[in-house]
Design an enzyme around this catalytic site. Sequence first.
Site: not given
Length: 155
Positions: A87, A131
Amino acid sequence: MDFNIRFATAEDCPRLLELINELAIYERAPEEVTVTLDHFVEAGFGKNPVWKAYVAEVNSTIVGFALYYTRYSTWKGCRLYLEDFIVTEEFRGKGLGKVLFEKVIEEAKNGNYTGMVWQVLDWNEPAINFYNKYKAHLESGWLNAALSSEQIKAF
């Protein structure tokens, strides 16, 4: 913030390459991006496409994407491999990455893959923290290996 998540099209490829270059700069390896636009388009939308991607749009501008393909593991079977996930900096921290990542997880789930794998640089703490929110298993002990096209030709 209003945004749209959709599958990438061939027309998106120039913008995706811009984001790939942005990611390479962030990962301190801008010189490593050598793919041409023609090759990139052919690999995704030609006779034998090898990759798919989701894109995130804000005001009709692509601000992120997640590119993936099928990888086969002799130990585990078909795995979804997340090759690139970005992003653009201006839109980080607004939930777009979460939605993109979860779209890829859904793809792995619906495609009956035996799992989903990717790489993350050991110094990329923001990505590692992201993550970890998914309780991802981060492996150690494996080294990446590669041969360039020049090395293969020289063989």
